[in-house]
Design a protein around this motif. Structure first.
Motif, short mmCIF file in Angstrom:
data_model
loop_
_atom_site.label_atom_id
_atom_site.label_comp_id
_atom_site.label_asym_id
_atom_site.label_seq_id
_atom_site.Cartn_x
_atom_site.Cartn_y
_atom_site.Cartn_z
N TRP A 188 38.95 8.64 31.89
CA TRP A 188 38.87 9.40 30.65
C TRP A 188 40.20 9.40 29.90
O TRP A 188 40.32 10.06 28.86
CB TRP A 188 38.43 10.83 30.93
CG TRP A 188 39.25 11.58 31.94
CD1 TRP A 188 39.00 11.71 33.26
CD2 TRP A 188 40.46 12.31 31.70
NE1 TRP A 188 39.97 12.47 33.88
CE2 TRP A 188 40.88 12.86 32.94
CE3 TRP A 188 41.22 12.57 30.57
CZ2 TRP A 188 42.01 13.63 33.07
CZ3 TRP A 188 42.36 13.34 30.70
CH2 TRP A 188 42.75 13.86 31.93
N ARG A 189 41.17 8.66 30.40
CA ARG A 189 42.46 8.55 29.70
C ARG A 189 42.90 7.10 29.71
O ARG A 189 43.63 6.65 30.59
CB ARG A 189 43.50 9.44 30.37
CG ARG A 189 44.78 9.59 29.54
CD ARG A 189 45.80 10.43 30.28
NE ARG A 189 46.98 10.70 29.47
CZ ARG A 189 48.11 11.21 29.93
NH1 ARG A 189 48.21 11.55 31.21
NH2 ARG A 189 49.13 11.43 29.12
N LEU A 246 40.67 9.74 36.65
CA LEU A 246 39.44 9.02 36.95
C LEU A 246 38.33 10.02 37.26
O LEU A 246 38.56 11.11 37.79
CB LEU A 246 39.63 8.09 38.14
CG LEU A 246 40.68 6.99 37.99
CD1 LEU A 246 40.73 6.13 39.25
CD2 LEU A 246 40.39 6.11 36.78
N GLU A 247 37.13 9.65 36.92
CA GLU A 247 35.94 10.42 37.25
C GLU A 247 34.81 9.46 37.59
O GLU A 247 34.92 8.25 37.32
CB GLU A 247 35.53 11.32 36.08
CG GLU A 247 35.19 10.57 34.80
CD GLU A 247 34.92 11.50 33.64
OE1 GLU A 247 35.16 12.71 33.78
OE2 GLU A 247 34.47 11.00 32.58
N ALA A 260 31.60 13.72 37.64
CA ALA A 260 32.34 14.49 38.65
C ALA A 260 33.81 14.12 38.59
O ALA A 260 34.16 12.93 38.56
CB ALA A 260 31.78 14.22 40.05
N THR A 261 34.66 15.12 38.55
CA THR A 261 36.10 14.88 38.61
C THR A 261 36.51 14.60 40.05
O THR A 261 35.89 15.10 40.99
CB THR A 261 36.87 16.10 38.09
OG1 THR A 261 36.50 17.25 38.86
CG2 THR A 261 36.54 16.36 36.63
N PRO A 264 38.78 1.97 37.61
CA PRO A 264 37.61 2.03 36.74
C PRO A 264 36.71 0.82 36.95
O PRO A 264 37.18 -0.31 37.02
CB PRO A 264 38.22 2.05 35.33
CG PRO A 264 39.60 2.60 35.53
CD PRO A 264 40.05 2.11 36.88
N GLY A 265 35.42 1.08 37.08
CA GLY A 265 34.45 0.02 37.33
C GLY A 265 34.02 -0.08 38.77
O GLY A 265 33.05 -0.78 39.07
#
Length: 503
Positions: free
Chosen positions: A73-74, A264-265, A325-326, A337-338
């Motif tokens: 998310w960043r 990350l989530e 979910a965090t 990510p991925g």
């Protein structure tokens, strides 16, 4: 002499015939006697050995398993601040490189940015000079306005004197009219001087705005000059790098992506039923704990977290809900990510329930318990959750013994020999499977229908039998049957229905 020899041979043959006849009569009598004895002896009821465990009331927190994808998310796009040539590129400015906050990444040729700064400084100096000129002009306009007011006052006094002289007869009407024209002319001049003062003041206001715009342009040019040196705004990993030394870049061109590994989530989907279990009495989403499991070959990486929110919309054709979910990440996490991960969601606790193996009951919840006299009874349990090889059930007689493995030959009313597992109810491994005894007991009857096995199917059955926990002597006898060209059909069916498994 010859007659005597023949008589002795005849007597010997007769004695042999009488002996055989007597032995045959004895065997016939023994068989008839044994059959009558067996008919009079009561038949012994057959008993099956089964593994049992006690239905214990528990408080269980069910775990729902889902699958999702890790997202960030960043994520920041690193863009060129101005057009120019790359004159310096950091050695670690590559895909996947880790950079620290404030670390130099690259530098653009500052010539254009420096020119823009000089141009903005010149524009600001010109605007300030024009503002000073306007300030001086207003001083002169105000002085001229004050002189025009004094002249008008003097002309008005002269007009009053001429009017008084005319009234006394010492002045003519022509002289009075001349004074009146002079006063009107001075009033017009005063109005012009007043307009000049207003215009000068408005010019100062405009020059104030011009100076402010020039200062903003100068600040922007200086910021652009500072941004020709691109540094990392936060600690993260680089991705999609598109920059080489000497390459010319355009303004606002994306040169790389900077991903924050601590932001990350995981995004995953649940069915409608699973989602409903995560709602409280008011219908709000519970911040249930989760565990994201990343499988890396033979190693599993587990990262804890909690449900944060649900997606704002339900996509067309989507069943259920999408949740986010965090994750509680540690420095140097291997998640990216991925990544495709398994998500274990810890649901709210269920009270007064029992946890049993899935092999102990049917799809509709029927299971076997050991009643009075060690006889099997069938009950109907309420299935609440299925979790892998275990099932959470309710509405069962707590304290009763249940059959851990429901075999085809077991039915209501049969007498069994219960065998309790010393490892506990939740131990998936049994001391000795009851199915192995059932197979051994049925070995004498496995000579009915014989079938030929394909090599792959025979190998799978042999492997299944080798991995079982039954005693070696039983295993050897069953392996001998499996290795024959024609294998009993009943043996194949029992093995394929779990007869050779340990649990």
């Amino acid at each position: 002499m010859r007659f005597l020899m023949r008589g002795l041979v005849g007597l010997a043959l007769m004695a042999i015939m009488i002996g055989f006849a007597g032995f045959g009569g004895y065997r016939l009598y023994t068989a008839m006697t044994a059959e009558e004895t067996a008919q009079r002896r009561p038949a012994r009821e057959r008993s099956y050995s089964v593994n049992v465990a006690e239905l214990t009331s528990q408080t269980v927190a069910p775990v729902t398993t889902a699958y999702g994808q890790v997202e960030s998310w960043r994520t920041l796009e690193l863009r060129a601040s101005s057009e120019g040539r790359l004159v310096e590129v950091a050695s670690k400015f590559r895909d996947g490189a880790a950079v620290a906050k404030g670390e130099l990444l690259l530098r653009i040729d500052p010539a254009n940015a420096e020119f823009q700064v000089l141009d903005a400084e010149a524009a600001l100096a010109d605007a300030e000079a024009q503002k000073a000129e306007a300030a001086e002009a207003i001083v002169g306009a105000e002085q001229e306005l004050e002189a025009a007011r004094r002249q008008l006052d003097l002309r008005k006094q002269a007009l009053e004197r001429q009017q008084q002289l005319r009234d006394k007869g010492y002045s003519t009407a022509v002289q009075v009219e001349t004074e009146e024209l002079a006063v009107a002319s001075l009033e017009q001049s005063l109005s012009n001087r007043l307009q000049s003062v207003i215009t000068a003041r408005k010019r100062i206001e405009r020059m104030d705005l011009t100076v402010k715009r020039a200062r903003l342009a100068l600040d922007d040019a200086r910021r652009t000059l500072e941004e020709v040196t691109l540094t990392a705004p936060f600690t993260g990993y680089l991705s999609e790098v598109n920059a080489t030394l000497g390459r010319r870049v355009s303004s606002s061109e994306t040169l790389a992506l900077l991903i924050d590994p601590a932001a990350l989530e995981v995004r995953f989907s649940l069915s409608t039923d699973e989602f409903s279990r995560l709602l409280d009495t008011s219908g709000s989403l519970v911040k249930a704990p989760v565990t994201a499991v990343l499988q890396l070959g033979g190693r599993s990486i587990e990262v804890p977290g909690a449900i944060d929110r649900a997606a704002a919309v339900v996509s067309e054709g989507e069943a259920g809900r999408t949740l986010f979910a965090t994750l509680d990440l540690e420095p140097g996490t291997v998640l990216r990510p991925g990544d495709f991960v398994k998500v274990n969601v810890l649901e709210p606790e269920l009270t007064r329930v029992a946890k049993v193996p899935s092999a102990a009951l049917t799809e509709d919840g029927r299971m076997l318990i050991v009643g009075e006299g060690d006889r099997i009874e069938e009950i109907k349990a309420t299935i609440l959750r299925r979790m892998g090889n275990e099932v959470i059930v309710a509405n069962v007689p707590f304290g009763a013994d249940y059959v851990r493995e429901r075999l085809p030959q077991l039915g209501t009313g049969l007498k069994v020999t219960p065998r309790r597992n010393t490892g506990g109810q939740d131990d998936p491994q049994l001391d000795e499977p009851a199915t192995a005894q059932a197979l051994e007991a049925g070995e004498a009857r496995l000579s009915g229908d014989l079938v030929a096995l394909e090599p792959e199917r025979r190998a799978a059955l042999i492997d299944q039998l080798n991995r079982s926990d039954m005693p070696e002597n039983r295993k050897a006898r069953l392996l001998a049957l499996l290795n024959k060209p024609m294998v009993p059909k009943e043996l194949i069916e029992r093995l394929e229905h779990g007869g050779g498994n340990s649990g």
